[in-house]
Scaffold this active site. Structure first.
Site, PDB file in Angstrom:
ATOM      1  N   GLU A 281      60.037  -7.151  55.266  1.00  0.00           N
ATOM      2  CA  GLU A 281      60.358  -6.439  53.695  1.00  0.00           C
ATOM      3  C   GLU A 281      61.274  -6.793  52.795  1.00  0.00           C
ATOM      4  OE1 GLU A 281      61.012  -1.600  52.639  1.00  0.00           O
ATOM      5  OE2 GLU A 281      62.385  -2.279  51.919  1.00  0.00           O
TER       6      GLU A 281
ATOM      7  N   LYS B  97      50.048  13.077  56.806  1.00  0.00           N
ATOM      8  CA  LYS B  97      49.280  11.618  56.225  1.00  0.00           C
ATOM      9  C   LYS B  97      48.263  10.835  56.742  1.00  0.00           C
ATOM     10  CE  LYS B  97      54.249  10.328  54.469  1.00  0.00           C
ATOM     11  NZ  LYS B  97      55.147   9.654  54.619  1.00  0.00           N
TER      12      LYS B  97
END
Length: 288
Positions: free
Chosen positions: A16, A163
């Site tokens: 990231e 989700k």
């Protein structure tokens, strides 16, 4: 390439990064990318700052360049708390135009003095919306020790299952420093019927203030071994950096030995730290 397909072949290693701060030239991130892409990660995700189209533009450009110039798969973060459905539709079109196939769908954190929009209450609402309006791989976030706003761990995992049911294809965990917390979370998720790949999010410590801030935000617990390390080396920046790298390597070696689906390294735009960790564990990243 959709990132969910990567897990069928090997243990995944991803990074990231974040765009430059507001008013800083975007070019400052490219030296970092030069070095990170040399490490051959399976994908790199790009965060999205607090509020506004300017943040989306930076995320979009960097994610596009990762894929189209560096030829590494990219993931664009998309927090929905301050977005309308029209905003998201526009962004999906822009992602599609740049060839970006992967989105990390997040609720995002409230911004002081900015009233949240009402279109998306939860990340699962955003996942369902993206699923309906585009052909993207949709990634979700998960919290090994529970989301800070969740009533309890059971409630949090119920929301996590929502989700998945909405269309998330794999999960990336929030940072943690106690692997046992992650293993217990995996077991609870499996019991709840969550069978998608789950990457372990690892953040190497580089300074004490940084980690104290992150722990305050995400609620990760600090094992005594970790706390003693920070206390011992807090006034010696290089020693703390090296000890933090060693701690992260220990975590990753244990996770890989236990057959984790993947490692997502929160690089904090520090290629030196990422390189040291990759050099230590590269022979343990195996094909399936």
């Amino acid at each position: 390439m959709k990132t969910s397909s990567l897990f069928q072949k090997k243990t995944v290693l991803s990074f990231e990064i974040f765009p430059p701060k507001r008013n800083a030239p975007i070019e400052t991130v490219y030296k970092t990318l030069d070095e990170l892409c040399d490490l051959h990660p399976d994908f790199i995700s790009v965060t999205y700052g607090a509020g506004g189209s300017e943040n989306c533009a930076s995320t979009l450009k960097i994610a596009s360049d990762i894929k189209n110039k560096y030829h590494v798969e990219s993931v664009a973060h998309l927090p929905c708390i301050n977005l309308t459905k029209e905003d998201v539709l526009k962004m999906l079109e822009e992602f599609k135009a740049e060839g970006i196939e992967n989105i990390l769908a997040l609720r995002g954190d409230p911004v002081p003095d900015l009233e949240p929009k009402k279109d998306f209450r939860y990340a699962s609402d955003l996942v369902a919306f993206i699923k309906e309006h585009g052909d993207f791989d949709i990634i979700g976030a998960c919290y090994p020790e529970g989301h800070t706003e969740a009533e309890n761990m059971v409630t949090d995992i119920i929301h996590l299952r929502e989700k998945i049911d909405a269309g998330a294809t794999h999960l990336i965990s929030q940072l943690f420093f106690d692997n046992q917390c992650f293993y217990e979370f995996l077991e609870k998720s499996k019991i709840a019927g969550i069978n998608v790949p789950i990457e372990a999010g690892i953040m190497p410590v580089t300074n004490k203030k940084q980690i104290e801030r992150m722990v305050t935000l995400c609620g990760a617990s600090l094992p005594s071994k970790f706390a003693k390390m920070m206390s011992r080396y807090e006034h010696n920046p290089e020693a703390l950096r090296d000890a933090g790298i060693a701690y992260a390597i220990d975590q990753i070696v244990d996770l890989l030995a236990q057959g984790v689906d993947g490692i997502h390294l929160y690089t904090m735009n520090n290629p030196y730290v990422a390189r040291k960790i990759c050099e230590a564990v590269q022979n343990m990243i195996t094909e399936k």
